[in-house]
Design a protein around this motif. Structure first.
Motif, PDB file in Angstrom:
ATOM      1  N   GLY A 166       0.812  -1.149   0.090  1.00  0.00           N
ATOM      2  CA  GLY A 166       0.155   0.127   0.078  1.00  0.00           C
ATOM      3  C   GLY A 166       0.896   1.227  -0.042  1.00  0.00           C
ATOM      4  N   ARG A 167       2.005   1.098  -0.208  1.00  0.00           N
ATOM      5  CA  ARG A 167       3.016   2.200  -0.355  1.00  0.00           C
ATOM      6  C   ARG A 167       4.082   2.163  -1.447  1.00  0.00           C
ATOM      7  N   THR A 168       4.590   3.015  -2.090  1.00  0.00           N
ATOM      8  CA  THR A 168       5.569   2.649  -3.345  1.00  0.00           C
ATOM      9  C   THR A 168       6.869   2.427  -2.395  1.00  0.00           C
ATOM     10  N   GLU A 197       2.152   6.746  -0.083  1.00  0.00           N
ATOM     11  CA  GLU A 197       0.918   6.069   0.056  1.00  0.00           C
ATOM     12  C   GLU A 197       0.179   5.760  -1.126  1.00  0.00           C
ATOM     13  N   ILE A 198      -0.412   4.555  -1.608  1.00  0.00           N
ATOM     14  CA  ILE A 198      -1.152   4.370  -2.688  1.00  0.00           C
ATOM     15  C   ILE A 198      -2.653   4.054  -2.367  1.00  0.00           C
ATOM     16  N   ASP A 199      -3.521   4.842  -3.009  1.00  0.00           N
ATOM     17  CA  ASP A 199      -4.889   4.947  -2.604  1.00  0.00           C
ATOM     18  C   ASP A 199      -5.508   3.608  -3.223  1.00  0.00           C
ATOM     19  N   ASP A 200      -6.214   2.766  -2.224  1.00  0.00           N
ATOM     20  CA  ASP A 200      -6.932   1.540  -2.867  1.00  0.00           C
ATOM     21  C   ASP A 200      -8.103   1.591  -2.345  1.00  0.00           C
ATOM     22  N   ASP A 201      -8.888   2.735  -2.029  1.00  0.00           N
ATOM     23  CA  ASP A 201     -10.109   2.577  -1.691  1.00  0.00           C
ATOM     24  C   ASP A 201     -11.067   1.950  -2.514  1.00  0.00           C
ATOM     25  N   LYS A 214      -7.749  -5.180  -0.750  1.00  0.00           N
ATOM     26  CA  LYS A 214      -6.899  -3.978  -0.043  1.00  0.00           C
ATOM     27  C   LYS A 214      -5.454  -4.471   0.088  1.00  0.00           C
ATOM     28  N   SER A 215      -4.573  -3.300   0.562  1.00  0.00           N
ATOM     29  CA  SER A 215      -3.436  -3.231   0.743  1.00  0.00           C
ATOM     30  C   SER A 215      -3.073  -3.623   2.335  1.00  0.00           C
TER      31      SER A 215
END
Ligand code: HEM
Length: 322
Positions: A210-212, A218-222, A227-228
């Motif tokens: 959920g992050r690079t 942060e990577i948005d995965d809403d 989910k991450s």
């Protein structure tokens, strides 16, 4: 101890808020079932501060600290009538694909310093003092890895609460006034399948965490069906309030034995928050969509403790007869 305010609580806390260190030892022991073992262990707990000072004073810049956590079983022996409201043994979790075991532990010593030799020395002296009263259940020496990365290569610890959010997330408050300033502590020792992780493309690793990877964004995965780790470990109540915990994970390993691990340690004001994180990771949200970090990381231990404030710890051990 009751009626404490947040701004006064941290003063009494065992060094829960000590800064992330470059070295740490996680020592978990069980205490012998007889009264003599209980008394001996209690007397060492009573002098813990002095032991830390004896080693820590030799290099103040080494910032040696030690937090003692007490498991539910030992707590019952020390103080059967009064216990932190949520304290109970780690509840094992059975997910469809992955499970988290519950393993024994009466005492946790979380030793931190800027120098591994100081951690080593305190552990040695502690175990000398505890002698035959305890058996070692688990012992891990962790190290800070470059810019606080885990061995999977990601920066670990970024979302930790800071400033006033730290005590508000990690230390019990007025909701359990007799134990205010203490902290629930959950530990799990994870071993990684590095070969499988290395075969996983970086963009998939990033989706899992959920992050690079390089720059830790942060990577948005809403809107994603899966989910991450970061999102599964984010806990909100119905009113949208977020509940943080304080983590001080440490990498450990022996490359020669193909051992590559992360020692997870979380401090929390409410034990249910970590329990909910674990449920979401292992069972999944929605159920079945579990944390894919677990496809590469297997927990070998799982134990819950309560780290009381210094005065609480003193009171707890004073009552134990010789
Ligand atoms: C976030 C690694 C286990 C709770 C993260 C992040 C990484 C990471 C790289 C993103 C950066 C950060 O905010 O720290 C790991 C590894 C684990 C592990 C390698 C074990 C193999 C756990 C467990 C829990 C947990 C068992 C809780 C029960 C959290 C939380 C966050 C987080 C609360 C922050 C979420 C947010 O952004 O608010 N973890 N973790 N982690 N992890 Fe883990």
């Amino acid at each position: 101890m009751s009626g404490k305010n947040w701004d006064r609580v941290p003063i009494d806390a065992q060094s829960v808020d000590a800064p992330l260190s470059t070295a740490a030892i996680f020592l978990v022991v069980t205490v012998g079932s007889d009264q003599a073992a209980l008394s001996a262990a209690a007397s060492v707990l009573g002098e813990l501060d002095d032991l830390v000072k004896n080693v820590g004073f030799r290099d103040l810049s080494g910032r040696l600290s030690c937090i003692a956590g007490i498991g539910a079983g030992l707590w019952n022996r020390l103080s059967p009538s009064r216990r932190p409201r949520e304290l109970k043994p780690f509840a094992p979790i059975e997910g469809a694909a992955h499970s988290a075991p519950s393993t024994p532990g009466d005492l946790l010593f979380h030793i931190r310093a800027e120098r591994p030799d100081m951690c080593f020395e305190l552990e040695r002296i502690l175990l000398d003092a505890l002698g035959a009263s305890v058996s070692v259940a688990d012992e891990v020496s962790g190290f800070r890895y470059f810019d606080a990365r885990d061995l999977l290569g990601f920066v670990d610890g970024t979302a930790n609460p800071t400033g006033l959010d730290l005590p508000a997330s990690a230390l019990v408050g007025d909701e359990d006034g007799d134990f205010a300033g203490g902290s629930y502590v959950v530990v799990q020792k994870y071993l990684h399948d590095m070969a499988a992780w290395k075969e996983t493309p970086t963009h998939v690793q990033e989706e899992i965490i959920g992050r690079t990877k390089i720059d830790n964004i942060e990577i948005d995965d809403d809107d994603k069906p899966r989910k991450s780790h970061k999102s599964l470990a984010t806990i909100e109540d119905d009113a949208g309030n977020e509940y943080d915990i304080l983590r001080d994970n440490m990498p450990f390993g022996r490359p020669g034995q193909n051992e590559f691990g992360t020692y997870f340690i979380g401090y929390t004001r409410y034990l249910w928050v970590i329990e909910k994180m674990l449920q979401r990771m292992y069972v999944g949200e929605p159920p079945g969509a579990y944390d894919r970090l677990l496809d590469f990381s297997t927990p070998h231990t799982g134990t819950t403790f309560f780290a009381p404030t210094r005065p609480m710890l003193q009171k707890l051990v004073e009552g134990v007869g010789e």
